[in-house]
Write an enzyme that holds these catalytic residues in place. Structure first.
Site, PDB file in Angstrom:
ATOM      1  N   VAL A  21       0.832  -0.964   0.090  1.00  0.00           N
ATOM      2  CA  VAL A  21      -0.223   0.085   0.042  1.00  0.00           C
ATOM      3  C   VAL A  21       0.490   1.509   0.207  1.00  0.00           C
ATOM      4  CG1 VAL A  21      -1.551  -1.563   1.461  1.00  0.00           C
ATOM      5  CG2 VAL A  21      -0.157  -0.251   2.729  1.00  0.00           C
TER       6      VAL A  21
ATOM      7  N   TYR B 152       2.635   8.187  14.167  1.00  0.00           N
ATOM      8  CA  TYR B 152       1.538   6.652  14.106  1.00  0.00           C
ATOM      9  C   TYR B 152       0.196   7.865  14.227  1.00  0.00           C
ATOM     10  CZ  TYR B 152      -1.368   2.928  15.655  1.00  0.00           C
ATOM     11  OH  TYR B 152      -2.693   2.528  14.766  1.00  0.00           O
TER      12      TYR B 152
ATOM     13  N   ASN C 144      -7.117  -1.394   6.095  1.00  0.00           N
ATOM     14  CA  ASN C 144      -6.688  -1.326   8.057  1.00  0.00           C
ATOM     15  C   ASN C 144      -5.536  -1.517   7.636  1.00  0.00           C
ATOM     16  OD1 ASN C 144      -7.211  -2.928  10.601  1.00  0.00           O
ATOM     17  ND2 ASN C 144      -6.420  -4.765   9.238  1.00  0.00           N
TER      18      ASN C 144
ATOM     19  N   SER D 174      -7.516   4.812  15.353  1.00  0.00           N
ATOM     20  CA  SER D 174      -7.203   4.654  15.891  1.00  0.00           C
ATOM     21  C   SER D 174      -7.095   5.387  17.177  1.00  0.00           C
ATOM     22  CB  SER D 174      -5.240   4.498  16.358  1.00  0.00           C
ATOM     23  OG  SER D 174      -4.665   4.626  17.574  1.00  0.00           O
TER      24      SER D 174
ATOM     25  N   LYS E  52      -3.009   9.403  11.972  1.00  0.00           N
ATOM     26  CA  LYS E  52      -3.855   8.432  12.468  1.00  0.00           C
ATOM     27  C   LYS E  52      -5.637   9.747  12.114  1.00  0.00           C
ATOM     28  CE  LYS E  52      -3.617   3.911  12.499  1.00  0.00           C
ATOM     29  NZ  LYS E  52      -3.912   3.322  11.265  1.00  0.00           N
TER      30      LYS E  52
END
Length: 266
Positions: free
Chosen positions: A74, A174, A100, A151, A178
């Site tokens: 991806v 992260y 995902n 998340s 998100k």
């Protein structure tokens, strides 16, 4: 017209694609879709892992001929284009896209390099854009659904007091990525609505991987941070997945559904 719960939650004759569908939470997502009657394509850079997971799920759920493996990276536009071309060629349609897939390194703010930062943003945020853009023509034909897995750290900050050192910490890249996915979800929900495509996201709370669960001290801290006083188990996201990917949520779009044991309420 569908009006019973059984009809609303049914995914019979639907085709779904789950990136990272053989992973820890990805497997639960794939199971939820299969159990509701969909045929599911699971994608990963590790095709062998996907093929093995397909065999496991066929036996476990008695869904022979309904779960398929496909190779996709991806983070790479060429790979994404080839994967969706194969989906169109082999299956002819796509009703559900679940973004995902994730991989990355543990990093504190001090330890993270720009290379790690760029990788995480590409993996967690740019990949969602990349897959949604490529899938859009297929989803336009079916008036489909996109579910983005985000998340709790896309809308709340990690508590520094429970993250000691680097091994179990949460990298700044992260949560930033998100958070971007949550906003991108809202953007797509707005601009895809003329095509009758719904776009929502699901924000899991503390669902640490089994290797992390071996650290009893960290698990105790993580659990105590949560109103339900425990971590989540993969099967506990299946209900939300079934809701958001089916007509049971036909009047929901642009939403971020938190499955987090109440993590963000205090």
């Amino acid at each position: 017209m569908k009006n019973s719960l059984k009809e609303l939650f049914s995914l019979e004759n639907k085709c779904a694609f789950v990136t990272g569908g053989a992973g820890y939470l990805g497997e639960a997502i794939t199971e939820a879709l299969l159990e509701q009657g969909a045929k599911v394509i699971i994608g990963s850079r590790n095709l062998k892992k996907c093929e093995e997971k397909c065999k496991e799920l066929e036996a476990k759920l008695n869904v022979k001929g309904k779960v398929f493996a496909i190779e996709i990276d991806v983070t790479d536009t060429k790979s994404v284009n080839e994967a969706f071309q194969k989906i169109e060629q082999d299956f002819g349609e796509l009703d559900i896209l679940v973004n995902n897939a994730w991989s990355g390194n543990k990093n504190s703010f001090e330890s993270i390099s720009e290379t790690d930062w760029q990788y995480d943003i590409n993996m967690s945020l740019s990949s969602v854009f990349r897959c949604a853009k490529t899938a859009l023509p297929l989803l336009q034909q079916t008036k489909g659904v996109i579910l983005n897995i985000t998340s709790m750290y896309g809308h709340v900050a990690p508590d520094y007091r429970i993250y000691d050192g680097i091994e179990f910490t949460n990298p700044p890249s992260y949560g930033a990525a998100k958070a971007g996915v949550i906003q991108l979800t809202k953007y797509m929900a707005s601009f895809f609505s003329p095509y009758e495509i719904r776009v929502n996201c699901l924000s899991p709370g503390p669902f640490p991987h089994p290797v992390t669960q071996q650290n009893e001290a960290f698990m105790k801290q993580l659990s105590a941070k949560n109103p339900l006083n425990r971590i989540g188990q993969p099967h506990e996201i299946k209900g939300a997945v079934a809701l958001l990917c089916s007509d049971a949520s036909s009047y929901m779009t642009g939403q971020n559904i938190c499955v987090d044991g109440g993590w963000a309420v205090w």
